[in-house]
Motif scaffolding. Structure first.
Motif, PDB file in Angstrom:
ATOM      1  N   CYS A  41      -4.347  -3.338 -10.469  1.00 40.25           N
ATOM      2  CA  CYS A  41      -4.510  -1.530  -9.599  1.00 40.25           C
ATOM      3  C   CYS A  41      -3.366  -1.027  -8.541  1.00 40.25           C
ATOM      4  CB  CYS A  41      -5.171  -1.829  -8.227  1.00 40.25           C
ATOM      5  SG  CYS A  41      -7.602  -2.013  -8.754  1.00 40.25           S
ATOM      6  N   LYS A  42      -2.769  -2.558  -8.508  1.00 37.72           N
ATOM      7  CA  LYS A  42      -1.041  -2.593  -7.527  1.00 37.72           C
ATOM      8  C   LYS A  42      -0.028  -1.179  -8.689  1.00 37.72           C
ATOM      9  CE  LYS A  42       2.366  -2.271  -4.187  1.00 37.72           C
ATOM     10  NZ  LYS A  42       2.906  -0.908  -4.850  1.00 37.72           N
ATOM     11  N   GLY A  57       0.852  -1.682   2.092  1.00 35.57           N
ATOM     12  CA  GLY A  57      -0.046  -2.481   2.349  1.00 35.57           C
ATOM     13  C   GLY A  57      -1.549  -1.758   1.800  1.00 35.57           C
ATOM     14  N   TRP A  58      -2.707  -2.283   1.602  1.00 35.63           N
ATOM     15  CA  TRP A  58      -3.620  -2.074   1.040  1.00 35.63           C
ATOM     16  C   TRP A  58      -4.593  -1.622   2.760  1.00 35.63           C
ATOM     17  CZ3 TRP A  58      -4.483   0.027  -4.107  1.00 35.63           C
ATOM     18  CH2 TRP A  58      -4.293  -0.590  -4.426  1.00 35.63           C
ATOM     19  N   LYS A  59      -5.274   0.424   2.864  1.00 39.68           N
ATOM     20  CA  LYS A  59      -5.743   0.537   3.815  1.00 39.68           C
ATOM     21  C   LYS A  59      -7.092   1.231   3.435  1.00 39.68           C
ATOM     22  CE  LYS A  59      -1.553   0.593   7.023  1.00 39.68           C
ATOM     23  NZ  LYS A  59      -0.664   0.317   6.089  1.00 39.68           N
ATOM     24  N   GLU A 113      -4.053  -9.476   0.753  1.00 34.62           N
ATOM     25  CA  GLU A 113      -3.153  -9.563  -0.300  1.00 34.62           C
ATOM     26  C   GLU A 113      -4.372  -9.401  -0.948  1.00 34.62           C
ATOM     27  OE1 GLU A 113       0.118 -10.388  -0.132  1.00 34.62           O
ATOM     28  OE2 GLU A 113      -0.376  -9.772   1.901  1.00 34.62           O
ATOM     29  N   VAL A 141      -1.231   1.757  -9.381  1.00 30.78           N
ATOM     30  CA  VAL A 141      -0.388   2.622  -7.266  1.00 30.78           C
ATOM     31  C   VAL A 141       1.378   2.970  -7.925  1.00 30.78           C
ATOM     32  CG1 VAL A 141       0.594   2.572  -5.305  1.00 30.78           C
ATOM     33  CG2 VAL A 141      -1.807   2.050  -6.127  1.00 30.78           C
ATOM     34  N   ASN A 142       1.414   1.971  -7.811  1.00 29.64           N
ATOM     35  CA  ASN A 142       2.620   2.243  -8.468  1.00 29.64           C
ATOM     36  C   ASN A 142       3.348   3.265  -9.839  1.00 29.64           C
ATOM     37  OD1 ASN A 142       3.752   0.588  -6.990  1.00 29.64           O
ATOM     38  ND2 ASN A 142       3.905  -1.526  -8.498  1.00 29.64           N
ATOM     39  N   TYR A 190      -7.078   6.214  -5.349  1.00 30.63           N
ATOM     40  CA  TYR A 190      -7.677   6.121  -4.848  1.00 30.63           C
ATOM     41  C   TYR A 190      -8.892   4.652  -5.330  1.00 30.63           C
ATOM     42  CZ  TYR A 190     -11.053   9.226  -4.487  1.00 30.63           C
ATOM     43  OH  TYR A 190     -12.460  10.246  -4.312  1.00 30.63           O
ATOM     44  N   TRP A 237     -10.301   2.838  -0.256  1.00 31.10           N
ATOM     45  CA  TRP A 237      -8.893   2.136  -0.666  1.00 31.10           C
ATOM     46  C   TRP A 237      -7.537   2.565  -0.735  1.00 31.10           C
ATOM     47  CZ3 TRP A 237      -8.272  -2.720   1.721  1.00 31.10           C
ATOM     48  CH2 TRP A 237      -9.234  -3.832   2.093  1.00 31.10           C
ATOM     49  N   TYR A 262      -3.135   3.059  -0.550  1.00 31.26           N
ATOM     50  CA  TYR A 262      -1.711   1.922  -0.583  1.00 31.26           C
ATOM     51  C   TYR A 262      -0.350   2.975  -0.205  1.00 31.26           C
ATOM     52  CZ  TYR A 262       1.318  -2.308  -1.657  1.00 31.26           C
ATOM     53  OH  TYR A 262       2.171  -2.844  -1.158  1.00 31.26           O
ATOM     54  N   THR A 319      -6.393  -6.962  -8.793  1.00 33.27           N
ATOM     55  CA  THR A 319      -5.693  -6.321  -7.647  1.00 33.27           C
ATOM     56  C   THR A 319      -4.214  -5.861  -8.295  1.00 33.27           C
ATOM     57  OG1 THR A 319      -6.859  -7.375  -6.144  1.00 33.27           O
ATOM     58  CG2 THR A 319      -4.551  -7.011  -5.752  1.00 33.27           C
TER      59      THR A 319
END
Length: 455
Positions: free
Chosen positions: A119-120, A156-158, A109, A123-124, A134, A151, A153, A116
């Motif tokens: 970072c999300k 979820g984070w991969k 999470e 991403v959005n 990334y 990483w 997204y 975090t």
């Protein structure tokens, strides 16, 4: 050539071969893309020969799973595509890499700890603009600069293997990490081999900034007297000229280790030192005794000695201002926000980490003792000062910056002064907005990265 935002569909291997991709027939005709002929697909440092197959009444892009894996693409990604006819090249992007200090792989999470949410949010913002982003740390950098683990997204984070990006955004918060040979080698390699842009590429220290800006006569009005603290003579000269002086670690942050020196009646001197729990006060019978107490610290810490300023106050607490200045979608500096920061009750520095509090410029200025005629002009004058200083840093310091945190002060006569310039402004000061909203500061990072990439 214009670019178009497309949804990328990843097809299973038996439905589409690795060296074919499908585009809408209308786009193929509009851009005059040759079909069933070999051409290059480019994504960051990744290149591969492909053939285009047109599809009627289709508005996306289909690629094979194998090709998606080579690019590090997640399902349902949206990216911009442009066609360069002179080189028969299809370019996907922009691809943006964000270099961060640390990751926590066991925390699904919160893989990036306290940043975090930022970072999300990034991403959005990227997804809305058709940008692929990334995140990676110095530990992800290997011997091959064209490919790295990072990483991404997607549900979820991969972790994925990704190409070197078109644009890199340096969010390292440690000089030690930034100066690692592997990081510096990677920075040089991606710039020279792939033409990647790398912004906010280094930390700034206080001496470097003030020495550089002092060379510009148009900026001198913002600069308090400031020198690298070398010896007793420097201290004696500055204390004779100014009733208060500050010693600031040239590589310090969050107000840590700042020392305020003032002369008391009877010839003694007082120091106030910013510490985690509050302010430590000490009194010395002479300047020589004070200097000898600093000698040990000077062996491990280099200081900038600076003229003390009589700042405006609210509720008898000093106030300063943090301007976030960022480059926009045309590559020009723009003031994204300015907030007022009031020192905590046990501190003389205003950093939030030291108990300071935030308010709007208008609120802080209204509660100060400045004359009404000066108060109304403060917001415009602070914006001008922040832009002047950002342009000065760009012009006089040989490094690429896309955002700067500029700390400004306002003295009791209404004059604006520069306190310091931070090339890694905190991403924790302003809490990310919930509900999928994206702050202007995050949107601006994405727009500037898009500008640099040429999309």
């Amino acid at each position: 050539m214009p670019s178009k935002k497309l949804k990328i569909q990843i097809m299973s291997p038996n439905l589409l071969e690795n060296d074919y991709l499908v585009l809408g027939e209308q786009l193929v005709r509009q851009w005059k893309i040759p079909v069933h002929h070999q051409m290059q697909i480019v994504f960051g440092s990744f290149r591969q020969s492909v053939r285009v197959v047109p599809l009627a009444k289709y508005d996306g892009m289909r690629i094979s799973q194998e090709l998606a894996d080579k690019m590090g693409l997640m399902p349902r990604s949206s990216l911009r595509l442009t066609y360069r006819s002179h080189s028969t090249t299809l370019q996907l992007g922009p691809l943006v890499g964000v270099l961060i200090s640390k990751d926590y792989p066991d925390s699904a999470e919160r893989p990036f700890g306290p940043i975090t949410l930022f970072c999300k949010e990034l991403v959005n913002a990227c997804q809305r603009q058709g940008v692929y982003v990334y995140f990676f740390t110095p530990n992800h950098i290997g011997s091959n600069s064209s490919r790295l683990s990072a990483w991404v997204y997607g549900d979820g984070w991969k972790k994925a293997q990704v190409p070197a990006a078109d644009v890199f955004y340096n969010r390292l918060t440690s000089r030690k990490l930034e100066n690692k040979p592997s990081v510096q080698h990677f920075l040089k390699e991606v710039k020279s081999r792939y033409g990647s842009h790398f912004f906010n590429e280094k930390f700034l220290d206080k001496t470097e900034v003030f020495d550089a800006l002092q060379r510009d006569a148009s900026l001198s009005r913002y600069l308090p007297e400031s020198h690298l603290f070398r010896n007793f003579l420097t201290l004696k000269t500055m204390c004779a000229k100014h009733p208060v002086v500050f010693l600031k670690p040239i590589r310090g942050s969050l107000g840590k280790g700042i020392i305020r020196i003032s002369k008391l009646d009877g010839g003694s001197y007082q120091t106030l030192t910013a510490q985690v729990g509050g302010t430590r006060r000490q009194v010395y019978p002479s300047l020589a005794k004070l200097f000898s107490s600093l000698a040990g610290k000077m062996k491990t810490t280099r200081y900038q000695i600076q003229q003390g300023l009589t700042l405006i106050e609210t509720d008898r607490r000093p106030v300063d201002f943090r301007a976030l200045v960022q480059k926009n979608q045309t590559g020009k500096w723009n003031v994204t926000s300015i907030v007022a920061r009031t020192a905590g009750s046990q501190h003389f520095v205003s950093n939030l980490a030291r108990g300071g509090s935030l308010s709007t410029v208008k609120e802080a200025v209204a509660r100060s003792a400045l004359p009404a005629g000066i108060k109304s002009k403060v917001p415009v004058r602070l914006r001008k000062a922040a832009l002047d200083i950002a342009e000065g840093v760009d012009h006089h310091i040989p490094a690429h910056f896309g955002e700067l945190g500029i700390d400004l002060a306002l003295d009791t006569s209404g004059r604006i002064w520069l306190i310091e310039v931070n090339s890694k402004p905190s991403k924790n000061d302003n809490t990310p907005i919930g509900g999928g909203k994206i702050r202007p500061s995050v949107k601006q990072v994405v727009e500037y990265a898009s500008y640099l990439s040429g999309f």
